[in-house]
Design an enzyme around this catalytic site. Structure first.
Site, PDB file in Angstrom:
ATOM      1  N   ASP A  55       0.815  -1.208   0.000  1.00 55.48           N
ATOM      2  CA  ASP A  55       0.000   0.000   0.000  1.00 55.48           C
ATOM      3  C   ASP A  55       0.853   1.264   0.000  1.00 55.48           C
ATOM      4  OD1 ASP A  55      -2.354  -1.334  -0.149  1.00 55.48           O
ATOM      5  OD2 ASP A  55      -2.897  -1.127   1.961  1.00 55.48           O
ATOM      6  N   ASN A 129      -5.591   8.294   1.858  1.00 53.98           N
ATOM      7  CA  ASN A 129      -6.061   7.535   3.010  1.00 53.98           C
ATOM      8  C   ASN A 129      -6.535   8.422   4.151  1.00 53.98           C
ATOM      9  OD1 ASN A 129      -5.870   4.931   2.087  1.00 53.98           O
ATOM     10  ND2 ASN A 129      -3.956   4.451   3.132  1.00 53.98           N
ATOM     11  N   GLU A 130      -5.593   9.189   4.739  1.00 54.00           N
ATOM     12  CA  GLU A 130      -5.960   9.967   5.907  1.00 54.00           C
ATOM     13  C   GLU A 130      -5.005  11.122   6.155  1.00 54.00           C
ATOM     14  OE1 GLU A 130      -2.781   7.640   6.797  1.00 54.00           O
ATOM     15  OE2 GLU A 130      -4.672   6.514   6.839  1.00 54.00           O
ATOM     16  N   ARG A 140       3.631  15.094  26.036  1.00 52.63           N
ATOM     17  CA  ARG A 140       2.612  16.062  26.418  1.00 52.63           C
ATOM     18  C   ARG A 140       1.306  15.785  25.678  1.00 52.63           C
ATOM     19  NH1 ARG A 140       4.571  17.713  31.089  1.00 52.63           N
ATOM     20  NH2 ARG A 140       6.682  18.565  30.900  1.00 52.63           N
ATOM     21  N   ALA A 171      -7.145   1.697   7.336  1.00 54.59           N
ATOM     22  CA  ALA A 171      -5.733   1.971   7.649  1.00 54.59           C
ATOM     23  C   ALA A 171      -5.616   2.501   9.078  1.00 54.59           C
ATOM     24  CB  ALA A 171      -5.167   2.950   6.618  1.00 54.59           C
ATOM     25  N   PHE A 174      -8.799   2.608  11.214  1.00 54.96           N
ATOM     26  CA  PHE A 174      -9.231   1.277  11.641  1.00 54.96           C
ATOM     27  C   PHE A 174      -8.470   0.832  12.891  1.00 54.96           C
ATOM     28  CE2 PHE A 174      -8.566  -3.341  11.499  1.00 54.96           C
ATOM     29  CZ  PHE A 174      -9.873  -3.799  11.520  1.00 54.96           C
TER      30      PHE A 174
END
Length: 316
Positions: A55, A129-130, A140, A171, A174
């Site tokens: 991927d 994807n994201e 922090r 991906a 998930f």
């Protein structure tokens, strides 16, 4: 006009280089010119790209061809390989079918990301994807305010926030506990990471909606936005990250009508033997489950199971 096809191979895997040579031989026999580099608007036109790797290599090919209508055909030489269509043994067949134009095209939505700093400067990027807003300081807490369509929804401390497409729902989102969305779902998914809040559940909005995530000025940590795990944009305190549907889609070449459900079952090795008890009939993924009831029926015709019979194992 000379036909040209782009070959994108993971240079760190010897098997991908061997597969690339095999693809080049098949395409050359079909009179098609191959190339391994492409720059939109500069390089001669290409009609398709065959991507050899996992991927990560597919995402690299998507970035290389972004803004074009070039379909990408993936051959999985990595691990899970949700984006790749086929497996290593299918390389020669895939190349021949690509030469014959024997494939369909599936459109996948993208994300457009704009990070506006406290001083008003802005930087843009995109993802298939994201886009993940992460804390820059791992020791922090990242404190954010989340808004949908310009309306504030909630403030909380967290490790980060993932906003993904349907493609990216299998991906990072998930792994963070988000739902799986089928590829034809035109929506955006938001999943907070380890949020310190009562209302920090995954959210799904329509394609015309947008998410805005502000790193609050008093946040213990500043942030950074990571796009498909490949590039990043700094998001300091007071920054606002706007994420919405991208203008350009990514086109994936498909050579199988294998449904997404079957891909999930295969990729995650999901158990399906008990589907609807022991009765035998065609299931939604095209398999047959054999039963004692059917075995006792003298008039029942034998039913072949394409999986146990060694049927096609195309990857998606």
């Amino acid at each position: 006009m000379t036909r040209r096809i782009l070959i994108v191979a993971n240079p760190h895997r010897p098997e991908t280089l061997e597969a690339g040579e095999e693809v080049a031989r098949v395409l050359a026999q079909a009179g098609i010119e191959c190339c391994t580099d492409f720059t939109p608007g500069v390089s001669p036109p290409i009609e398709a790209a065959i991507v050899l790797g996992g991927d990560g290599t597919m995402l690299h090919a998507a970035r290389k061809t972004h803004g074009t209508d070039i379909p990408l055909l993936g051959v999985n030489l990595g691990r899970v390989g949700f984006l790749a269509e086929l497996e290593r043994d299918d390389v020669a067949t895939a190349a021949q079918r690509l030469a014959d134009g024997d494939y369909t095209v599936e459109e996948r939505g993208t994300l457009r990301v704009t990070v506006t700093s406290a001083d008003g400067t802005a930087e843009e990027g995109w993802a298939l994807n994201e886009a993940t807003l992460e804390r820059a300081n791992r020791l922090r807490t990242l404190e954010v305010t989340l808004a949908v369509d310009g309306e504030p929804l909630s403030s909380f401390g967290c490790d980060g926030v993932v906003v993904s497409t349907a493609t990216g729902s299998t991906a990072h989102a998930f792994s963070a506990g988000g739902p799986v969305m089928w590829p034809d779902v035109d929506a955006l998914l938001c999943v907070p990471l380890a949020a310190h809040a009562l209302f920090a559940r995954p959210l799904v909005v329509g394609p015309s909606s947008s998410f805005a995530i502000q790193v609050v000025p008093s946040s213990e940590s500043s942030g950074q936005v990571v796009l498909d795990g490949a590039s990043s944009i700094e998001a300091g305190r007071g920054s606002v990250v706007d994420i919405r549907r991208g203008e350009h889609s990514v086109r994936l070449a498909r050579m199988s009508d294998d449904p997404f459900t079957a891909r999930l079952v295969r990729k995650f090795s999901l158990p399906t033997d008990g589907w609807r008890g022991e009765r035998a009939y065609p299931t939604p993924i095209g398999h047959e489950i054999h039963s004692q009831q059917r075995a006792n029926d003298p008039d029942a015709a034998p039913v072949a199971d394409p999986v146990r019979a060694g049927g096609p194992d195309e990857d998606g």
